[in-house]
Scaffold this active site. Structure first.
Site, PDB file in Angstrom:
ATOM      1  N   HIS A  50       0.817  -1.222   0.000  1.00 25.89           N
ATOM      2  CA  HIS A  50       0.000   0.000   0.000  1.00 25.89           C
ATOM      3  C   HIS A  50       0.856   1.280   0.000  1.00 25.89           C
ATOM      4  O   HIS A  50       0.680   2.130  -0.888  1.00 25.89           O
ATOM      5  CB  HIS A  50      -0.956  -0.026   1.197  1.00 25.89           C
ATOM      6  CG  HIS A  50      -1.619   1.293   1.465  1.00 25.89           C
ATOM      7  ND1 HIS A  50      -2.504   1.865   0.583  1.00 25.89           N
ATOM      8  CD2 HIS A  50      -1.510   2.159   2.523  1.00 25.89           C
ATOM      9  CE1 HIS A  50      -2.917   3.036   1.079  1.00 25.89           C
ATOM     10  NE2 HIS A  50      -2.325   3.230   2.249  1.00 25.89           N
ATOM     11  N   HIS A  74       4.384   6.762   5.417  1.00 23.24           N
ATOM     12  CA  HIS A  74       3.266   7.507   6.009  1.00 23.24           C
ATOM     13  C   HIS A  74       2.499   6.743   7.087  1.00 23.24           C
ATOM     14  O   HIS A  74       1.801   7.364   7.899  1.00 23.24           O
ATOM     15  CB  HIS A  74       2.306   8.006   4.909  1.00 23.24           C
ATOM     16  CG  HIS A  74       1.394   6.962   4.331  1.00 23.24           C
ATOM     17  ND1 HIS A  74       1.737   6.209   3.224  1.00 23.24           N
ATOM     18  CD2 HIS A  74       0.155   6.550   4.696  1.00 23.24           C
ATOM     19  CE1 HIS A  74       0.729   5.395   2.932  1.00 23.24           C
ATOM     20  NE2 HIS A  74      -0.238   5.576   3.810  1.00 23.24           N
ATOM     21  N   GLU A  78       2.192   5.448  12.973  1.00 21.52           N
ATOM     22  CA  GLU A  78       0.905   5.008  13.513  1.00 21.52           C
ATOM     23  C   GLU A  78       0.852   3.494  13.728  1.00 21.52           C
ATOM     24  O   GLU A  78       0.338   3.019  14.743  1.00 21.52           O
ATOM     25  CB  GLU A  78      -0.232   5.423  12.561  1.00 21.52           C
ATOM     26  CG  GLU A  78      -1.605   5.029  13.071  1.00 21.52           C
ATOM     27  CD  GLU A  78      -2.697   5.266  12.031  1.00 21.52           C
ATOM     28  OE1 GLU A  78      -3.868   5.203  12.413  1.00 21.52           O
ATOM     29  OE2 GLU A  78      -2.372   5.491  10.850  1.00 21.52           O
ATOM     30  N   ASP A  79       1.405   2.708  12.786  1.00 21.74           N
ATOM     31  CA  ASP A  79       1.171   1.257  12.782  1.00 21.74           C
ATOM     32  C   ASP A  79       2.380   0.401  13.157  1.00 21.74           C
ATOM     33  O   ASP A  79       2.270  -0.825  13.192  1.00 21.74           O
ATOM     34  CB  ASP A  79       0.672   0.814  11.393  1.00 21.74           C
ATOM     35  CG  ASP A  79      -0.683   1.418  11.054  1.00 21.74           C
ATOM     36  OD1 ASP A  79      -1.414   1.762  12.000  1.00 21.74           O
ATOM     37  OD2 ASP A  79      -1.007   1.546   9.856  1.00 21.74           O
TER      38      ASP A  79
END
Length: 708
Positions: A50, A74, A78-79
Site C-alpha cells: 500500500h 506515512h 501510527e502502525d
C-alpha cells in the site's frame, strides 16, 4: 496487485527527476518494508504494497523526493514501532514533519457527528496550512484505498465511500486535481450506488451501438475545422464519468436519454492567442449554447486553473462541452495546486500558471479566521469548498444543502414534503421573490405556506432536485391518476404499434415487474405524466428491437392524445413543430389547436382549464409539412437571395412563402416560411443559414397577434 519493487519506483521518479536522491529513496523503501514486516492488508497482501502504491501515484504528479519518501513511510509512526525522532534522524526534519502530519490526518474521524466533524475539519485545514503536501499524500492514500476497497467489510466500504464523496473528492477538486476528483467520485459511486452506475454504463453501451463511436467522429470534425483555420492543436475527447452523468440526471431530474452534454472534448494549443482562435473556429462551425461560455484564462480560478469552456450543439443537435487551453495551462489543470512541486528534467518546473500553495490556502481560508466556533468554521469551509452546491439558511439558522441552481421550492421540499406541497411564496433575505428565483450561497430563505395549497404542474419545471421533482410528480399523479392512465394507454398503443407490437395488459404487467413498478396501471400513469417514455418501456421488453425508420408518420396522426374523431391544427401564433413540448386548446366547431408550451397566447386561456388537452407529438419520423416563419436579414447584393433559397433547399426544406419586411440600401429583412419535419430539422436549417457570410441575422419569427 504485485508490489512495485524499489528499482521500478526509482525508475518512475527518474523519468521526471533524473537528479533524484536514489540512495535516500532506497533507504526509505527498505526501512518501510522492515517496519511493516509481517503486517497484512484486508486482502491478504503484504501491508507494504500500500505505501509503495501511494508513492507510485505521487510520481504521476511529478512530486519531489520528500513527498515520495513520506508516502513510503506515512503509516510507520501510527502502525509500527517507528518514532518521530527516529525518522528525523534517518530522513531529516522535513520528512518527519510530513509523516507526522499525515499520521494526524489519518486519526481524524471526518465522518463522525457534526460537532466532532466540524472540529476535525478545522484540524485538517491547520495541517494543510503547515504543508499542503500532507494533503497530497493523504489524497493519494485515499485513492489507493478506494481502488482496493472490495477487500473491506461492506459497512466499512460504505463509510469510506461516503467520507470520500463528502470530503476528499470535493477537496481534490478544490485543489484543481479534477482527474483525482473524478476517479474518487466514481470509485465511491461504485460502492454507494452500484445499480445506478451499472445502469449508466449499460446505457452508454447501447448508445454506442446505436450511434457508433461519437467521440472519434466529433474529434475528427474538430480537427478538420482547426486544419481549415490553420491552427496547430491536439484534440482529445471522452465520455463523462458515470457519477458525473448521474449527478447531472439528479440535478436536472432527467433520464439518461434526455441528457445532451455527456461528451467532453479538450483542445490543447501551442500558445494563448491560439486558444481564442480555436474558440472562433468552433463557434463559427457550431452553434454556441447560451450561458455556457466561461473564460478562465482572463479570469483564472484561485487554484491556478486556466481554460476556456464552451458548449456547442454538435452532431444531431447533441450538446458537446469543449475546453480550450495551452500545454502549460493543461499541466496546472491536471496537477492543480500540486503543480508548484512538479519536477521536469531534474529541476523544479517553472510553470508561470502554477499558484503558490501558501497564497492559495490563504485565499481559501481568508473567511475562516473569523469563525468563533468549530460549527461556524465547518459552515464556512463547506460554503467555500463545495462550489457546485448551495448552502442556504432557514429563519432559525439551520443550514440546508442544495445543488447549484436550486429554487425556494427546492428549499421547501428539502425541509419537508408537507412544507413544499403547501408553499405559496418565499422570502429571500426578507424580500418576497418569485418561486423560480435561483438561490445563492449564504442566503436566508423563509417559506410562506397556506392551507389547501396543492402542487402545480408547472412546478416540475421550476425545481432542480430529484426529491422535489419526485414529490411533486407523485402528488400530481395521485390527483390526475385516471387522466394520466387514459393518456398513457393511448401513448403506449401508438408507441408499440410503431414497432409492430401491441401494448397488451400482459406486456405492461411484465414491464412493471421488470422496472420495479407496482402494476400495469402504474406504468401507464407514469407514461401519461411524462415520467416514463414509451420507448423506455419498449426497450425494457424488447432490448434488441430496432425501430423502423423508413415509414413517415401520417400528417393527420402527428399528435397523440386527441379524442376519437377530434381534428387538430397548428397554432399560427407560435407554429409548434415535432420535438417541442405542446398543449392543445379546444375551440367549438374547430377541434383542437396545438400550441407550443411557451406560447404567450396561452395566458388568455389560464382561467379555462376545461379547454386544455394534454398532447404529445408522435414519436416517429414526420413529413416536412410543418411551416415555420424565419426572420432573416441578408446583405443587399446580386445573387444573395438566390444563394439563401438554394441553401434552404439543400437542407431538404421547402420555401412555401416569402415577403420583404424591410428594405435598406445595404440590407433586406425577409420573412420566409419554410416547411420542416421537426425541431432538429429547424435547427439544421438555421445553423446552415447562420453560417452563411451574407446572412447578418436570423431568428425564428413568432407573431402573437396571429389568431389560431
Amino acid at each position: 496487485m504485485p508490489k512495485i519493487d524499489v528499482e521500478d519506483l526509482i525508475s518512475l521518479v527518474r523519468n521526471y527527476n533524473p537528479k533524484t536522491n536514489e540512495p535516500l529513496i532506497r533507504k526509505a523503501y527498505a526501512y518501510g518494508e522492515a517496519m511493516h514486516e509481517g503486517q497484512l492488508r484486508q486482502s491478504g497482501e503484504p501491508y507494504f504494497t500500500h505505501p509503495v502504491a501511494v508513492a507510485a501515484i505521487l510520481t504521476e504528479m511529478r512530486l519531489d523526493d520528500s513527498t515520495i519518501i513520506t508516502a513510503l513511510l506515512h503509516d510507520t509512526i501510527e502502525d509500527t514501532k517507528s518514532t518521530y525522532d527516529e525518522i528525523t534522524a534517518m530522513f531529516g526534519a522535513e520528512v518527519a514533519e510530513l509523516v507526522d502530519g499525515v499520521t494526524k490526518l489519518t486519526n481524524l474521524q471526518l465522518s463522525s457527528t457534526e460537532t466532532k466533524q466540524a472540529e476535525n475539519f478545522r484540524k485538517l485545514f491547520m495541517a494543510m496550512s503547515k504543508d499542503l503536501r500532507v494533503i497530497l499524500v493523504k489524497l493519494a492514500d485515499r485513492l489507493h484505498n478506494m481502488r482496493t476497497i472490495k477487500s473491506m467489510r461492506p459497512e466499512k466500504q460504505a463509510q469510506k465511500a461516503r467520507e470520500t464523496m463528502d470530503i476528499y473528492a470535493p477537496l481534490a477538486g478544490r485543489m484543481g486535481m479534477q482527474w483525482m476528483r473524478e476517479e474518487l467520485e466514481d470509485l465511491a459511486f461504485r460502492v454507494l450506488n452500484p445499480e445506478g452506475r451499472n445502469s449508466i454504463i449499460r446505457r452508454f453501451i447501447t448508445l454506442q451501438k446505436e450511434t457508433g463511436d461519437v467521440v472519434h467522429k466529433i474529434t475528427v470534425d474538430i480537427g478538420v475545422e482547426l486544419d481549415k483555420a490553420g491552427i496547430e492543436a491536439d484534440v482529445f475527447g471522452r465520455a463523462k464519468k458515470p457519477y458525473a452523468i448521474w449527478r447531472k440526471m439528479q440535478e436536472k431530474g432527467q433520464g439518461f436519454s434526455r441528457l445532451s452534454d455527456i461528451y467532453g472534448f479538450r483542445i490543447i494549443t501551442r500558445n494563448e492567442p491560439d486558444c481564442y482562435r480555436v474558440l472562433g473556429a468552433i463557434h463559427h462551425r457550431w452553434r454556441a449554447v447560451p450561458g455556457r461560455f466561461k473564460d478562465y484564462i482572463s479570469q483564472p480560478k484561485t487554484n491556478g486553473y486556466r481554460s476556456i469552456h464552451t458548449t456547442v450543439s454538435g452532431r444531431d443537435g447533441k450538446r458537446v462541452e469543449v475546453q480550450i487551453r495551452t500545454r502549460q495551462m493543461h499541466e496546472v489543470a491536471e496537477a492543480g495546486v500540486a503543480a508548484h512541486w512538479s519536477y521536469r528534467d531534474g529541476v523544479r518546473a517553472q510553470n508561470p500558471f502554477a499558484v503558490d500553495p501558501a497564497k492559495w490556502l490563504a485565499a481559501l481560508t481568508e473567511s475562516f479566521g473569523s469563525a468563533e466556533d468549530h460549527d461556524e468554521f465547518l459552515e464556512n469551509v463547506k460554503l467555500e469548498m463545495y462550489a457546485d452546491q448551495v448552502f442556504c439558511f432557514t429563519p432559525k439558522g439551520d443550514v440546508v444543502k442544495l445543488p447549484k441552481g436550486a429554487t425556494p421550492l427546492d428549499f421547501a421540499y428539502a425541509i419537508h414534503t408537507s412544507i413544499g406541497e403547501s408553499c405559496v411564496g418565499a422570502k429571500v433575505d426578507h424580500i418576497r421573490v418569485p418561486l423560480w428565483t435561483r438561490l445563492k450561497n449564504g442566503q436566508s430563505v423563509e417559506i410562506i405556506t397556506a392551507a389547501g395549497q396543492r402542487p402545480q404542474a408547472t412546478w416540475t419545471d421550476i425545481v432542480v432536485t430529484g426529491r422535489a421533482k419526485a414529490a411533486i410528480r407523485k402528488s400530481l399523479r395521485e390527483e390526475n391518476r385516471e387522466r394520466f392512465v387514459k393518456l398513457g394507454r393511448e401513448l403506449a398503443r401508438v408507441g408499440f404499434e410503431n414497432v409492430g407490437k401491441k401494448a397488451t395488459d400482459k406486456a405492461l404487467r411484465t414491464a412493471a415487474k421488470t422496472m420495479g413498478l407496482e402494476d400495469a396501471k402504474e406504468v401507464l400513469a407514469r407514461i401519461g405524466s411524462a415520467e416514463l417514455r414509451v420507448q423506455e418501456v419498449i426497450d425494457t421488453l424488447y432490448p434488441d428491437l430496432t425501430r423502423p425508420t423508413g415509414d413517415e408518420v401520417d400528417a393527420g396522426r402527428a399528435v397523440v392524445g386527441l379524442s376519437p374523431g377530434q381534428n387538430f391544427t397548428r397554432a399560427l401564433c407560435c407554429q409548434p413543430v415535432p420535438g417541442e413540448r405542446i398543449v392543445g386548446i379546444t375551440y367549438r366547431g374547430r377541434g383542437v389547436v396545438v400550441h407550443a408550451i411557451d406560447c404567450p397566447a396561452l395566458a388568455e386561456m389560464e382561467d379555462q382549464p376545461e379547454r386544455w388537452v394534454d398532447l404529445h407529438w408522435h414519436s416517429g419520423k414526420h413529413p416536412p409539412t410543418n411551416t415555420v416563419t424565419l426572420n432573416i436579414t441578408i446583405r443587399n447584393d446580386a445573387g444573395v437571395l438566390g444563394r439563401i433559397c438554394t441553401l434552404i433547399g439543400e437542407q431538404k426544406a421547402n420555401i412555401s412563402d416569402m415577403h420583404f419586411a424591410d428594405r435598406k440600401p445595404d440590407f433586406y429583412r425577409l420573412l420566409i416560411e419554410v416547411d420542416l419535419r421537426d425541431a432538429e430539422h429547424l435547427h439544421t436549417v438555421m445553423t446552415a443559414l447562420e453560417a452563411e457570410t451574407d446572412v447578418a441575422e436570423i431568428e425564428r419569427y413568432r407573431d402573437p397577434s396571429r389568431k389560431p
